[in-house]
Design a protein around this motif. Structure first.
Motif, PDB file in Angstrom:
ATOM      1  N   GLU A 150     -17.692 -22.193  57.096  1.00 57.25           N
ATOM      2  CA  GLU A 150     -18.705 -23.212  57.405  1.00 57.25           C
ATOM      3  C   GLU A 150     -18.731 -23.627  58.880  1.00 57.25           C
ATOM      4  OE1 GLU A 150     -19.314 -26.346  54.538  1.00 57.25           O
ATOM      5  OE2 GLU A 150     -18.350 -25.146  53.006  1.00 57.25           O
ATOM      6  N   VAL A 151     -17.553 -23.843  59.458  1.00 53.93           N
ATOM      7  CA  VAL A 151     -17.506 -24.293  60.862  1.00 53.93           C
ATOM      8  C   VAL A 151     -17.145 -23.129  61.793  1.00 53.93           C
ATOM      9  CG1 VAL A 151     -16.696 -26.172  62.355  1.00 53.93           C
ATOM     10  CG2 VAL A 151     -16.701 -26.509  59.898  1.00 53.93           C
ATOM     11  N   GLY A 152     -16.602 -22.075  61.213  1.00 52.90           N
ATOM     12  CA  GLY A 152     -16.312 -20.874  62.002  1.00 52.90           C
ATOM     13  C   GLY A 152     -15.057 -20.963  62.857  1.00 52.90           C
ATOM     14  N   ILE A 153     -14.126 -21.850  62.471  1.00 52.84           N
ATOM     15  CA  ILE A 153     -12.921 -22.003  63.304  1.00 52.84           C
ATOM     16  C   ILE A 153     -11.992 -20.807  63.127  1.00 52.84           C
ATOM     17  CG2 ILE A 153     -10.810 -23.383  63.609  1.00 52.84           C
ATOM     18  CD1 ILE A 153     -12.774 -25.745  62.639  1.00 52.84           C
ATOM     19  N   LYS A 154     -11.575 -20.277  64.264  1.00 44.85           N
ATOM     20  CA  LYS A 154     -10.689 -19.103  64.244  1.00 44.85           C
ATOM     21  C   LYS A 154      -9.245 -19.576  64.402  1.00 44.85           C
ATOM     22  CE  LYS A 154      -9.450 -15.718  67.511  1.00 44.85           C
ATOM     23  NZ  LYS A 154      -9.780 -15.176  68.813  1.00 44.85           N
ATOM     24  N   GLN A 155      -8.453 -19.350  63.376  1.00 46.71           N
ATOM     25  CA  GLN A 155      -7.051 -19.785  63.429  1.00 46.71           C
ATOM     26  C   GLN A 155      -6.209 -18.832  64.281  1.00 46.71           C
ATOM     27  OE1 GLN A 155      -6.141 -22.662  62.315  1.00 46.71           O
ATOM     28  NE2 GLN A 155      -8.044 -23.093  61.189  1.00 46.71           N
ATOM     29  N   HIS A 156      -5.149 -19.381  64.865  1.00 46.24           N
ATOM     30  CA  HIS A 156      -4.251 -18.575  65.698  1.00 46.24           C
ATOM     31  C   HIS A 156      -3.179 -17.949  64.785  1.00 46.24           C
ATOM     32  CE1 HIS A 156      -5.384 -21.031  69.542  1.00 46.24           C
ATOM     33  NE2 HIS A 156      -6.423 -20.596  68.870  1.00 46.24           N
ATOM     34  N   ILE A 157      -3.569 -16.878  64.136  1.00 44.35           N
ATOM     35  CA  ILE A 157      -2.721 -16.246  63.115  1.00 44.35           C
ATOM     36  C   ILE A 157      -1.365 -15.816  63.683  1.00 44.35           C
ATOM     37  CG2 ILE A 157      -2.575 -14.228  61.554  1.00 44.35           C
ATOM     38  CD1 ILE A 157      -4.540 -16.524  60.663  1.00 44.35           C
ATOM     39  N   LEU A 272     -29.632 -28.020  71.083  1.00 37.98           N
ATOM     40  CA  LEU A 272     -29.411 -28.978  69.985  1.00 37.98           C
ATOM     41  C   LEU A 272     -28.642 -30.213  70.453  1.00 37.98           C
ATOM     42  CD1 LEU A 272     -28.664 -26.381  67.166  1.00 37.98           C
ATOM     43  CD2 LEU A 272     -30.703 -27.808  67.382  1.00 37.98           C
ATOM     44  N   ALA A 273     -27.850 -30.043  71.513  1.00 32.37           N
ATOM     45  CA  ALA A 273     -27.082 -31.185  72.036  1.00 32.37           C
ATOM     46  C   ALA A 273     -27.995 -32.283  72.586  1.00 32.37           C
ATOM     47  CB  ALA A 273     -26.122 -30.695  73.112  1.00 32.37           C
ATOM     48  N   GLN A 274     -29.262 -31.961  72.822  1.00 32.69           N
ATOM     49  CA  GLN A 274     -30.205 -32.952  73.387  1.00 32.69           C
ATOM     50  C   GLN A 274     -30.667 -33.967  72.336  1.00 32.69           C
ATOM     51  OE1 GLN A 274     -30.548 -32.699  76.625  1.00 32.69           O
ATOM     52  NE2 GLN A 274     -29.371 -30.796  76.461  1.00 32.69           N
ATOM     53  N   TYR A 275     -30.449 -33.683  71.058  1.00 37.22           N
ATOM     54  CA  TYR A 275     -30.952 -34.585  70.012  1.00 37.22           C
ATOM     55  C   TYR A 275     -29.921 -35.670  69.715  1.00 37.22           C
ATOM     56  CZ  TYR A 275     -34.559 -31.115  69.262  1.00 37.22           C
ATOM     57  OH  TYR A 275     -35.616 -30.269  69.445  1.00 37.22           O
ATOM     58  N   PRO A 276     -30.336 -36.947  69.830  1.00 38.00           N
ATOM     59  CA  PRO A 276     -29.350 -38.020  69.657  1.00 38.00           C
ATOM     60  C   PRO A 276     -28.728 -38.069  68.262  1.00 38.00           C
ATOM     61  CG  PRO A 276     -31.583 -38.897  69.950  1.00 38.00           C
ATOM     62  CD  PRO A 276     -31.657 -37.440  70.221  1.00 38.00           C
ATOM     63  N   LYS A 277     -29.450 -37.601  67.260  1.00 36.79           N
ATOM     64  CA  LYS A 277     -28.877 -37.687  65.892  1.00 36.79           C
ATOM     65  C   LYS A 277     -28.306 -36.355  65.394  1.00 36.79           C
ATOM     66  CE  LYS A 277     -30.843 -41.909  64.427  1.00 36.79           C
ATOM     67  NZ  LYS A 277     -31.602 -42.668  63.457  1.00 36.79           N
ATOM     68  N   VAL A 278     -28.073 -35.470  66.335  1.00 37.38           N
ATOM     69  CA  VAL A 278     -27.423 -34.199  65.974  1.00 37.38           C
ATOM     70  C   VAL A 278     -26.000 -34.210  66.524  1.00 37.38           C
ATOM     71  CG1 VAL A 278     -27.370 -31.708  66.441  1.00 37.38           C
ATOM     72  CG2 VAL A 278     -29.530 -32.821  65.863  1.00 37.38           C
ATOM     73  N   LYS A 279     -25.046 -33.812  65.671  1.00 44.71           N
ATOM     74  CA  LYS A 279     -23.673 -33.663  66.148  1.00 44.71           C
ATOM     75  C   LYS A 279     -23.228 -32.235  65.843  1.00 44.71           C
ATOM     76  CE  LYS A 279     -19.052 -35.460  65.473  1.00 44.71           C
ATOM     77  NZ  LYS A 279     -18.456 -34.282  64.843  1.00 44.71           N
ATOM     78  N   ILE A 280     -22.786 -31.545  66.862  1.00 43.92           N
ATOM     79  CA  ILE A 280     -22.294 -30.175  66.646  1.00 43.92           C
ATOM     80  C   ILE A 280     -20.870 -30.272  66.097  1.00 43.92           C
ATOM     81  CG2 ILE A 280     -21.794 -27.942  67.737  1.00 43.92           C
ATOM     82  CD1 ILE A 280     -24.687 -28.462  68.234  1.00 43.92           C
ATOM     83  N   ASN A 281     -20.646 -29.691  64.935  1.00 42.13           N
ATOM     84  CA  ASN A 281     -19.311 -29.727  64.315  1.00 42.13           C
ATOM     85  C   ASN A 281     -18.451 -28.527  64.717  1.00 42.13           C
ATOM     86  OD1 ASN A 281     -19.818 -32.118  62.779  1.00 42.13           O
ATOM     87  ND2 ASN A 281     -21.081 -30.873  61.408  1.00 42.13           N
ATOM     88  N   SER A 282     -19.087 -27.403  65.008  1.00 50.24           N
ATOM     89  CA  SER A 282     -18.299 -26.249  65.452  1.00 50.24           C
ATOM     90  C   SER A 282     -17.579 -26.650  66.742  1.00 50.24           C
ATOM     91  CB  SER A 282     -19.196 -25.035  65.679  1.00 50.24           C
ATOM     92  OG  SER A 282     -19.705 -24.603  64.430  1.00 50.24           O
ATOM     93  N   THR A 283     -16.342 -26.187  66.885  1.00 55.64           N
ATOM     94  CA  THR A 283     -15.524 -26.637  68.013  1.00 55.64           C
ATOM     95  C   THR A 283     -15.343 -25.498  69.018  1.00 55.64           C
ATOM     96  OG1 THR A 283     -13.355 -25.931  67.180  1.00 55.64           O
ATOM     97  CG2 THR A 283     -14.231 -28.021  66.313  1.00 55.64           C
ATOM     98  N   ASP A 284     -14.563 -25.775  70.049  1.00 51.73           N
ATOM     99  CA  ASP A 284     -14.270 -24.718  71.037  1.00 51.73           C
ATOM    100  C   ASP A 284     -13.525 -23.555  70.400  1.00 51.73           C
ATOM    101  OD1 ASP A 284     -15.399 -26.341  72.858  1.00 51.73           O
ATOM    102  OD2 ASP A 284     -13.522 -27.013  73.789  1.00 51.73           O
ATOM    103  N   GLU A 285     -12.934 -23.788  69.230  1.00 45.92           N
ATOM    104  CA  GLU A 285     -12.176 -22.732  68.544  1.00 45.92           C
ATOM    105  C   GLU A 285     -13.037 -21.961  67.546  1.00 45.92           C
ATOM    106  OE1 GLU A 285      -9.143 -21.915  69.368  1.00 45.92           O
ATOM    107  OE2 GLU A 285      -8.741 -23.595  70.712  1.00 45.92           O
TER     108      GLU A 285
END
Ligand code: PLP
Length: 373
Positions: A150-157, A272-285
């Motif tokens: 869902e968020v696409g986080i890549k774990q440091h296996i 998408l970051a320009q929309y005040p009611k949008v929050k990006i959940n995907s992280t730098d990882e």
């Protein structure tokens, strides 16, 4: 139609489909039959297994063929539990898992196994200290998704594996369904690894479980020996050969596709970051193939339906989740129920064009202005 749901399923590559058809027509026998046609089919099967094993850096007898990643995850988790319960009943996993892992683990809990969920940090990475604290002498399995759906986080296996390697009766399973074919999957210290070709332009209805040679599993499906004693059933030659083909294309194009999709992801994030009611959940990882966001002030299902009415197909959560429920990975990451109830998942491919992104953004803007209060 604009398809932005590649994490749920990818279209089969033309050459992969041609391989499937060609092998189906050419090899009619069961690869386990001892006659000449059976032997010819077995030769083809062994060639494909050899290619997959080479690409993944594993041994040929370490690949188990299944019906999909759901079965591979169930076989890994229930198979280890059944085989090694004499050493303990404790299993550790994460709150980021796909339902085929969390469901298998919940089943084992109902049978008396003790389940713990490791903490994740603000970027969604497994907290290594939390894992060290949770591991006990009776822990028999740690199951972690290499990339969550869902968020696409890549774990440091490679940082997690040594923590488990110290424990003689604890096995390490990774669900790499969203990773294989998109990024490199390190297997040092990994005992079991799940993947499925329908996530990388391969055929549907097929999955693989890598299982290290020295690890045993109690089978889920009993019967004849097939390609392995751990999973019975006639080996499906066209699926095996076309999967090997899809894997080799994905490996060859991996870097090029990753770089291309990273650029699309950046375009989307910036807009998408320009929309005040949008929050990006995907992280730098997060990997660039998945971009998860929450839209506050609108129902995610309504937003998704409006996009679909305008010819844009994407998910709110993973395609296997019940509608109207919160996204467990987003909740684990944000601890914000509202954010977890209002998620959209955009998933990208090398087939996605700049025009697709621009059309999506124009449509998003119109729907946002109409629905978001
Ligand atoms: N694991 C992950 C991380 C997934 O994303 C999926 C499918 O979305 C699965 C497992 C289940 O895959 P399958 O549909 O092949 O059973």
């Amino acid at each position: 139609m604009i398809y932005l749901d590649y994490a749920a399923n990818t279209p089969v590559d033309d050459s992969v489909l041609e391989t499937y058809i060609e092998i189906s027509k050419k090899y009619i026998a069961n690869p386990n039959s001892p006659h000449a046609l059976g032997k010819a089919a077995l030769e083809e099967l062994n060639k494909a297994t050899r290619l997959m094993a080479q690409l993944l850096g594993v041994k040929e007898n370490e690949l188990i063929y299944t019906s999909g990643a759901t079965e591979s995850n169930n076989l890994a988790i229930k198979g280890i539990a059944g085989q090694y319960k004499k050493y303990g009943h404790h299993i550790i996993t994460t709150p980021l898992e796909h339902s085929s892992v969390s469901g298998a683990v919940a089943y084992l809990q109902s049978k008396g196994f003790d389940i713990d969920y490791v903490d994740i940090d603000k970027n969604g990475l497994v907290d290594l200290d939390s894992l060290k604290e949770l591991i006990r002498d009776d822990t028999i399995l740690v199951s972690i998704c290499m990339v969550d759906s869902e968020v696409g986080i890549k774990q440091h296996i490679s940082e997690i594996a040594p923590i488990i390697a110290d424990k003689p009766h604890c096995y390490f399973h990774i669900d790499a369904t969203q990773a294989v074919g998109k990024i490199k999957v390190p297997l040092d210290g990994v005992d079991l690894m799940t993947f499925a070709p329908h996530k990388f332009y391969g055929p549907n209805g097929f999955g693989v479980l890598f299982k290290r040679e020295n690890v045993l599993l109690e089978p889920l499906i009993n019967g004849g020996i097939s390609t392995t004693e751990f999973r019975s059933g006639t080996p499906v030659l066209p699926l095996i050969v076309s999967t090997a083909k899809a894997l080799s294309i994905a490996f060859e194009k991996m870097e090029e596709r990753y770089n291309y999709v990273s650029e699309l992801n950046r375009m989307l994030r910036d807009a998408l970051a320009q929309y005040p009611k949008v929050k990006i959940n995907s992280t730098d990882e997060s990997i660039p193939f998945i971009l998860n966001l929450s839209i506050f002030g609108a129902k995610a299902e309504e937003f998704q339906a409006a996009l679909s009415d305008n010819g844009i197909c994407l998910s709110t959560k993973s395609a296997c989740c019940a509608p109207g429920t919160l996204s467990r990975p987003v909740y684990a990451l944000t601890k914000d129920r509202k954010a977890a109830l209002s998620t959209l998942r955009i998933s990208l491919s090398h087939l996605t064009t700049n025009d697709d992104i621009n059309t999506f953004l124009a449509c998003f803007d119109a729907i946002y202005n109409k629905l978001v209060k």
